[in-house]
Design a protein around this motif. Structure first.
Motif, PDB file in Angstrom:
ATOM      1  N   LYS A  74      -9.708  -1.022  -1.385  1.00 25.40           N
ATOM      2  CA  LYS A  74     -10.100  -2.303  -1.972  1.00 25.40           C
ATOM      3  C   LYS A  74     -10.416  -3.300  -0.852  1.00 25.40           C
ATOM      4  O   LYS A  74      -9.743  -3.295   0.192  1.00 25.40           O
ATOM      5  CB  LYS A  74      -8.923  -2.817  -2.805  1.00 25.40           C
ATOM      6  CG  LYS A  74      -9.373  -3.515  -4.033  1.00 25.40           C
ATOM      7  CD  LYS A  74      -8.281  -3.784  -5.034  1.00 25.40           C
ATOM      8  CE  LYS A  74      -8.811  -4.816  -5.986  1.00 25.40           C
ATOM      9  NZ  LYS A  74      -8.042  -5.987  -6.112  1.00 25.40           N
ATOM     10  N   GLN A 122     -13.276  -9.548   3.857  1.00 33.92           N
ATOM     11  CA  GLN A 122     -14.147  -8.366   3.963  1.00 33.92           C
ATOM     12  C   GLN A 122     -15.262  -8.443   2.913  1.00 33.92           C
ATOM     13  O   GLN A 122     -16.423  -8.150   3.204  1.00 33.92           O
ATOM     14  CB  GLN A 122     -13.312  -7.090   3.780  1.00 33.92           C
ATOM     15  CG  GLN A 122     -12.374  -6.841   4.951  1.00 33.92           C
ATOM     16  CD  GLN A 122     -11.199  -5.940   4.630  1.00 33.92           C
ATOM     17  OE1 GLN A 122     -11.070  -5.412   3.528  1.00 33.92           O
ATOM     18  NE2 GLN A 122     -10.311  -5.764   5.601  1.00 33.92           N
ATOM     19  N   GLY A 165      -3.576 -11.925   8.969  1.00 34.28           N
ATOM     20  CA  GLY A 165      -3.227 -10.771   8.148  1.00 34.28           C
ATOM     21  C   GLY A 165      -4.141 -10.548   6.963  1.00 34.28           C
ATOM     22  O   GLY A 165      -3.784  -9.839   6.030  1.00 34.28           O
ATOM     23  N   LYS A 203      -9.320  -9.161   9.021  1.00 33.62           N
ATOM     24  CA  LYS A 203     -10.541  -9.498   9.761  1.00 33.62           C
ATOM     25  C   LYS A 203     -11.029  -8.314  10.609  1.00 33.62           C
ATOM     26  O   LYS A 203     -12.216  -8.183  10.859  1.00 33.62           O
ATOM     27  CB  LYS A 203     -10.304 -10.734  10.648  1.00 33.62           C
ATOM     28  CG  LYS A 203     -10.104 -11.998   9.819  1.00 33.62           C
ATOM     29  CD  LYS A 203      -9.996 -13.234  10.660  1.00 33.62           C
ATOM     30  CE  LYS A 203      -8.662 -13.354  11.354  1.00 33.62           C
ATOM     31  NZ  LYS A 203      -7.507 -13.521  10.451  1.00 33.62           N
ATOM     32  N   THR A 204     -10.085  -7.462  11.038  1.00 34.62           N
ATOM     33  CA  THR A 204     -10.477  -6.352  11.917  1.00 34.62           C
ATOM     34  C   THR A 204     -11.534  -5.461  11.247  1.00 34.62           C
ATOM     35  O   THR A 204     -12.563  -5.152  11.845  1.00 34.62           O
ATOM     36  CB  THR A 204      -9.227  -5.527  12.295  1.00 34.62           C
ATOM     37  OG1 THR A 204      -8.193  -6.434  12.667  1.00 34.62           O
ATOM     38  CG2 THR A 204      -9.507  -4.573  13.427  1.00 34.62           C
ATOM     39  N   GLY A 209      -2.987 -11.799  16.371  1.00 33.74           N
ATOM     40  CA  GLY A 209      -3.715 -10.584  16.004  1.00 33.74           C
ATOM     41  C   GLY A 209      -2.883  -9.332  15.834  1.00 33.74           C
ATOM     42  O   GLY A 209      -3.274  -8.434  15.098  1.00 33.74           O
ATOM     43  N   ASP A 267      -0.698  -6.549  14.577  1.00 35.60           N
ATOM     44  CA  ASP A 267      -0.364  -6.237  13.194  1.00 35.60           C
ATOM     45  C   ASP A 267       0.894  -5.376  13.134  1.00 35.60           C
ATOM     46  O   ASP A 267       0.821  -4.153  13.124  1.00 35.60           O
ATOM     47  CB  ASP A 267      -1.563  -5.492  12.575  1.00 35.60           C
ATOM     48  CG  ASP A 267      -1.351  -5.207  11.120  1.00 35.60           C
ATOM     49  OD1 ASP A 267      -0.945  -6.129  10.391  1.00 35.60           O
ATOM     50  OD2 ASP A 267      -1.573  -4.058  10.701  1.00 35.60           O
ATOM     51  N   ARG A 299       2.532 -13.335  12.073  1.00 35.62           N
ATOM     52  CA  ARG A 299       2.965 -11.958  12.361  1.00 35.62           C
ATOM     53  C   ARG A 299       3.738 -11.386  11.183  1.00 35.62           C
ATOM     54  O   ARG A 299       4.066 -10.211  11.150  1.00 35.62           O
ATOM     55  CB  ARG A 299       3.830 -11.875  13.638  1.00 35.62           C
ATOM     56  CG  ARG A 299       3.150 -12.181  14.950  1.00 35.62           C
ATOM     57  CD  ARG A 299       1.777 -11.632  15.070  1.00 35.62           C
ATOM     58  NE  ARG A 299       0.757 -12.644  14.751  1.00 35.62           N
ATOM     59  CZ  ARG A 299      -0.438 -12.371  14.232  1.00 35.62           C
ATOM     60  NH1 ARG A 299      -0.793 -11.148  13.973  1.00 35.62           N
ATOM     61  NH2 ARG A 299      -1.300 -13.325  13.967  1.00 35.62           N
ATOM     62  N   ARG A 302       1.820 -10.415   6.011  1.00 37.78           N
ATOM     63  CA  ARG A 302       0.466  -9.920   6.225  1.00 37.78           C
ATOM     64  C   ARG A 302      -0.018  -9.082   5.046  1.00 37.78           C
ATOM     65  O   ARG A 302       0.765  -8.413   4.403  1.00 37.78           O
ATOM     66  CB  ARG A 302       0.406  -9.103   7.519  1.00 37.78           C
ATOM     67  CG  ARG A 302       0.715  -9.947   8.730  1.00 37.78           C
ATOM     68  CD  ARG A 302       0.736  -9.134  10.000  1.00 37.78           C
ATOM     69  NE  ARG A 302      -0.569  -8.677  10.438  1.00 37.78           N
ATOM     70  CZ  ARG A 302      -1.509  -9.464  10.934  1.00 37.78           C
ATOM     71  NH1 ARG A 302      -1.283 -10.763  11.052  1.00 37.78           N
ATOM     72  NH2 ARG A 302      -2.662  -8.973  11.320  1.00 37.78           N
ATOM     73  N   TYR A 303      -1.268  -9.149   4.794  1.00 42.08           N
ATOM     74  CA  TYR A 303      -1.921  -8.406   3.726  1.00 42.08           C
ATOM     75  C   TYR A 303      -1.150  -8.532   2.399  1.00 42.08           C
ATOM     76  O   TYR A 303      -0.761  -7.578   1.761  1.00 42.08           O
ATOM     77  CB  TYR A 303      -2.083  -6.925   4.114  1.00 42.08           C
ATOM     78  CG  TYR A 303      -2.959  -6.183   3.143  1.00 42.08           C
ATOM     79  CD1 TYR A 303      -4.281  -6.541   2.953  1.00 42.08           C
ATOM     80  CD2 TYR A 303      -2.437  -5.144   2.388  1.00 42.08           C
ATOM     81  CE1 TYR A 303      -5.076  -5.880   2.041  1.00 42.08           C
ATOM     82  CE2 TYR A 303      -3.233  -4.469   1.465  1.00 42.08           C
ATOM     83  CZ  TYR A 303      -4.548  -4.851   1.305  1.00 42.08           C
ATOM     84  OH  TYR A 303      -5.347  -4.195   0.393  1.00 42.08           O
TER      85      TYR A 303
HETATM   86  N1  LIG Z   1      -8.972  -3.470   2.677  1.00 40.54           N
HETATM   87  C1  LIG Z   1      -7.726  -3.265   3.042  1.00 40.54           C
HETATM   88  N2  LIG Z   1      -6.904  -2.492   2.294  1.00 40.54           N
HETATM   89  C2  LIG Z   1      -5.627  -2.301   2.676  1.00 40.54           C
HETATM   90  N3  LIG Z   1      -5.072  -2.821   3.786  1.00 40.54           N
HETATM   91  C3  LIG Z   1      -5.837  -3.594   4.549  1.00 40.54           C
HETATM   92  C4  LIG Z   1      -7.203  -3.858   4.242  1.00 40.54           C
HETATM   93  N4  LIG Z   1      -7.703  -4.639   5.193  1.00 40.54           N
HETATM   94  C5  LIG Z   1      -6.725  -4.864   6.074  1.00 40.54           C
HETATM   95  N5  LIG Z   1      -5.597  -4.237   5.682  1.00 40.54           N
HETATM   96  C6  LIG Z   1      -4.303  -4.265   6.380  1.00 40.54           C
HETATM   97  O1  LIG Z   1      -3.895  -5.621   6.469  1.00 40.54           O
HETATM   98  C7  LIG Z   1      -3.230  -5.854   7.686  1.00 40.54           C
HETATM   99  C8  LIG Z   1      -3.827  -7.053   8.401  1.00 40.54           C
HETATM  100  O2  LIG Z   1      -5.148  -6.757   8.813  1.00 40.54           O
HETATM  101  P1  LIG Z   1      -5.754  -7.353  10.170  1.00 40.54           P
HETATM  102  O3  LIG Z   1      -4.846  -7.033  11.311  1.00 40.54           O
HETATM  103  O4  LIG Z   1      -7.158  -6.932  10.245  1.00 40.54           O
HETATM  104  O5  LIG Z   1      -5.623  -8.902   9.849  1.00 40.54           O
HETATM  105  P2  LIG Z   1      -6.244 -10.136  10.634  1.00 40.54           P
HETATM  106  O6  LIG Z   1      -6.919 -10.974   9.619  1.00 40.54           O
HETATM  107  O7  LIG Z   1      -7.063  -9.662  11.774  1.00 40.54           O
HETATM  108  O8  LIG Z   1      -4.944 -10.871  11.123  1.00 40.54           O
HETATM  109  P3  LIG Z   1      -4.751 -11.816  12.420  1.00 40.54           P
HETATM  110  O9  LIG Z   1      -5.470 -13.085  12.156  1.00 40.54           O
HETATM  111  O10 LIG Z   1      -3.290 -12.001  12.509  1.00 40.54           O
HETATM  112  O11 LIG Z   1      -5.343 -11.069  13.561  1.00 40.54           O
HETATM  113  C9  LIG Z   1      -3.316  -4.579   8.477  1.00 40.54           C
HETATM  114  O12 LIG Z   1      -2.098  -3.898   8.363  1.00 40.54           O
HETATM  115  C10 LIG Z   1      -4.416  -3.788   7.809  1.00 40.54           C
HETATM  116  O13 LIG Z   1      -4.185  -2.407   7.912  1.00 40.54           O
END
Ligand SMILES: Nc1ncnc2c1ncn2[C@@H]1O[C@H](COP(=O)(O)OP(=O)(O)OP(=O)(O)O)[C@@H](O)[C@H]1O
Length: 771
Positions: free
Chosen positions: A63, A68, A88, A91-92, A358, A360, A385, A388-389
């Motif tokens: 999802k 995204q 969280g 964004k990655t 960043g 995770d 930290r 998240r998610y």
């Molecule tokens: N589409 C998705 N479905 C399930 N899990 C996801 C999805 N997208 C990201 N995640 C999970 O959510 C968590 C946070 O993702 P990510 O590290 O990319 O966040 P971020 O927005 O870059 O956070 P930060 O700003 O702290 O760097 C990770 O554990 C990732 O595996």
């Protein structure tokens, strides 16, 4: 490819044709994608290739998250993006998926060189991005590379020319751009700046400008961060063209709205307590004791404080596993700690801001900020930290009476209003006496305590926000006592010049700060009234100066690498270009002869101003370094003629050895040149094949064979493979039929183990490249 099965030229042509057709369809779907009525909730509904989709599904990404959903379609359409979303929020993937898709659509092969560049502020974050990439890119064969400081540059140099997607820290990337001939950015398709504002805060502005200046303007650029600032908006203006802002609503309103962004997740419960500086360690210890079943991160402002708290708390045994992480540790230790902490469930990690952004970590329950962060952005990233998610999480910040009003005001300006908590006095445990006795018994700990004290005082002095950080109101004596020190360590003022210098240092690069070693010199910022020195003070002062520091390094296994990264102090700095100068040269002398020449040059330079260098014997008598040998001793070893002969034959043997090495090197260079010529030929062949193929109507299984990363293998592409080939080519096969079925032959899959350590990651990189 199945054993014994060999595809014919016409089948290959057919598969290419199908691939091109499939890419065209993807492009059409992308361009037709309605951004305004975007109801897409799943990755499978996006116009992305089956290869990427399969990688995502296998990594359990089904999802889409909000960012995204908002940003991937825009990026797929080819627009530049400024992505703003809470910590969280995923964004990655929001930038990794478009990278894979871009290269897939361009039918990128290893011969096309660098296709995408991802810049991250810290090594840890770069490694994490790399790991996610290797997971979701498992069904593509693009080669990926990680270039971060604190690693063997030679290792990186050897591989960099064959990398398609490069992830790294700014300084190291620029270093490779400047010095590595293999890194060709002319073809670059996509640039990603992750946590770009942090790169700016760390003083990498000039480095980023230099990197961006080296890249083709036609590239697509994506810029992501959880917090927004004016500097980020400036960077966006400079590095993005006609960009779309996606993510938080305020960000969409344009750069003016960027400063008022709310960036903490809804699932995060935030609170604060008012606590005096001298009570902080007691409060922290009591907190840990009452939350033993939790996973928590404790933030302090410098590596010295982290080290002190970790070493003392370990001895006090609170009943939970303790870990520590800061920028002065060796990279290996940092990576190991990250890995262990990620896997642990009940654990307390004491850290500097090196892990604030960043990273995770799964399932963190609490983030405790013992030292007030320098600004609200750092606060947001630290608390991010956890929670998240969509998961629950809690944060606690300790604010002193002096900091409280100012910092709460700063938080409120970004719509963050933490709840006030009060500490139950009955639950509070004082560890002051235990600390005092620990430090009394153990001079190393006392030394650490003093360092921690000085670095805290210094960290407050150099803060910019004087409304929050009131240097003059620090209760130094009480604070020192709370650390277990018999009194506040002496801090001398070396005149106004020292203060001016310290102020200049505030805005200098990290490297410069570490070189000047303000705190290590004990040079300082504030005058203390003269006090009576006890015998313990005298002992401490004596031991502390020289012997102890050495002893401390070995006994407490500090393993602090002073030349490595300074800790990621929370102070914003400028002018990182100095770093680059201080970085070691990448190009080492290539032959022994060149090495010797360099050494002798160095030797002659060093003796230039000191022609009569002396050495002292055990009795304290001075001698020149080279003395004529006693004649009798000389004759004992045989006649002069014989000795001369022996010497000459030894030297000529060495020369012969060196010559062989040089010849081998020349041979390697020749081979490399030949390889490049072959590469060129191959590309020409491919181009003419593509033309031919557009007119070919042969039918066959719609399977795309993606380059294996080995030139010799790919050169065979248009020739038949022999059934008797002792080294059959390994291939990854990607089904690009639009239905969900995929026919992957297990014999053809390159197994990629999940990387555990930095070394694993490196070996994975080389495998991705060489398989
Ligand atoms: N589409 C998705 N479905 C399930 N899990 C996801 C999805 N997208 C990201 N995640 C999970 O959510 C968590 C946070 O993702 P990510 O590290 O990319 O966040 P971020 O927005 O870059 O956070 P930060 O700003 O702290 O760097 C990770 O554990 C990732 O595996």
């Amino acid at each position: 490819m199945a054993k014994g099965h060999r595809s014919t030229t016409s089948q290959r042509k057919e598969s290419r044709k199908n691939e091109i057709q499939y890419i065209k369809e993807l492009e059409t779907r992308t361009q037709e994608f309605d951004l305004k009525n975007n109801k897409t909730n799943f990755f499978r509904d996006l116009p992305i290739s089956n290869a990427t989709l399969k990688g995502l599904q296998e990594a359990s990404f089904i999802k889409l998250t909000e960012i995204q959903k908002d940003s991937i379609p825009v990026s797929l359409k080819g627009d530049d993006v400024l992505g703003a979303a809470k910590t969280g929020s995923g964004k990655t993937l929001a930038f990794l998926v478009p990278i894979l898709e871009k290269l897939y659509r361009e039918r990128w092969t290893e011969f096309d060189g660098l296709g995408a560049l991802v810049i991250s502020p810290t090594r840890e974050l770069a490694m994490q991005i790399y790991e996610v990439l290797t997971k979701i890119g498992a069904h593509t064969t693009f080669s990926a590379g990680l270039v971060i400081g604190g690693k063997d540059v030679k290792f990186e140099l050897e591989r960099i020319s064959r990398i398609n997607i490069l992830i790294g820290t700014p300084g190291r990337i620029l270093q490779h751009m400047d010095q590595a001939v293999g890194l060709n950015t002319n073809n670059l398709q996509m640039l990603v700046l992750d946590e770009a504002d942090r790169c700016l805060d760390m003083g990498f502005k000039k480095t980023l400008d230099a990197i961006v200046g080296n890249l083709p303007p036609s590239r697509q650029t994506l810029l992501f961060s959880a917090t927004q600032s004016q500097s980020l908006a400036d960077l966006a203006r400079l590095s993005l063209t006609n960009y779309k802002t996606v993510g938080n609503s305020e960000a969409k309103n344009g750069t003016n709205g960027l400063e008022n962004e709310i960036s903490t997740p809804e699932t995060l419960q935030q609170c604060y307590i008012e606590v005096e500086l001298a009570e902080k360690l007691d409060t922290l210890f009591s907190f840990i004791k009452t939350h033993l079943k939790n996973k928590m991160i404790v933030f302090l402002s410098s590596s010295k404080q982290v080290h002190f708290v970790y070493e003392t708390f370990r001895k006090l045994q609170p009943g939970i596993s303790l870990m520590h992480l800061h920028g002065r540790q060796k990279q290996k230790a940092r990576t190991e700690t990250l890995d262990k902490f990620s896997r642990a469930q009940q654990v307390c990690l004491i850290a500097t801001d090196v892990v604030a952004r960043g990273i995770d970590f799964p399932a963190v329950d609490w983030v405790i900020q013992v030292d007030c962060p320098e600004d609200v952005d750092t606060y947001i990233h630290r608390v991010g930290r956890c929670a998240r998610y969509g998961k629950e999480g809690k944060s606690l910040i300790m604010l002193t009476t002096q900091e409280q009003e100012g910092f709460l005001k700063r938080l409120k300006s970004k719509n963050i209003e933490p709840n006030k908590l009060t500490i139950k006095q009955s639950k509070k445990k004082s560890i002051r006496q235990q600390l005092q006795s620990l430090l009394f018994q153990d001079p190393e700990l006392k030394y650490l305590g003093q360092k921690a004290f000085i670095s805290y005082i210094r960290s407050i002095y150099i803060q910019k926000d004087k409304e929050v950080f009131k240097f003059d109101e620090i209760p130094t004596e009480e604070f020192a006592n709370s650390l277990g020190l018999p009194g506040a360590p002496k801090i001398k003022i070396k005149g106004m010049k020292a203060i001016e210098r310290a102020k200049t240092l505030k805005n200098s690069s990290r490297q410069l700060l570490s070189l000047s070693k303000v705190e290590d010199d004990g040079e300082t910022l504030k005058e203390e009234p003269k006090k009576v020195r006890t015998k313990y003070d005298k002992m401490f002062e004596r031991k502390n100066q020289t012997i102890l520091s050495e002893h401390y390094m070995t006994v407490t296994k500090a393993a602090a690498d002073e030349n490595e990264d300074e800790d990621f102090m929370v102070i914003k700095r400028h002018g990182h270009q100095l770093d680059e100068k201080d970085l070691p040269e990448l190009i080492a002398p290539t032959s022994r002869r060149a090495q010797r020449k360099a050494l002798s040059k160095k030797a002659s330079l060093s003796s230039k101003n000191n022609p009569s260098k002396m050495v002292f014997d055990d009795d304290g008598n001075a001698h020149p370094i080279y003395e004529l040998e006693d004649e009798e001793d000389f004759e004992k070893r045989g006649s002069a003629q014989r000795q001369k002969k022996e010497f000459l034959s030894k030297e000529s043997a060495t020369m012969a050895e060196v010559d062989t090495e040089d010849k081998n090197l020349a041979k390697q260079k020749k081979q490399e040149k030949k390889r490049r010529q072959l590469e060129l030929m191959r590309r020409e062949m491919e181009a003419s094949m593509a033309e031919e193929h557009s007119e070919d109507d042969n039918i066959g299984e719609p399977v795309a064979y993606v380059g294996t990363g080995h030139l010799s293998d790919d050169m065979d592409e248009d020739n038949y493979e022999s059934d008797n080939d002792p080294h059959p080519r390994k291939r990854q096969r990607v089904d690009y039929k639009h239905d969900s079925e995929s026919h992957t032959d297990t014999n053809d899959i390159i197994e990629v183990e999940e990387p555990q350590t930095l070394e694993d990651l490196e070996s994975l990189t080389s495998r991705l490249i060489s398989n």
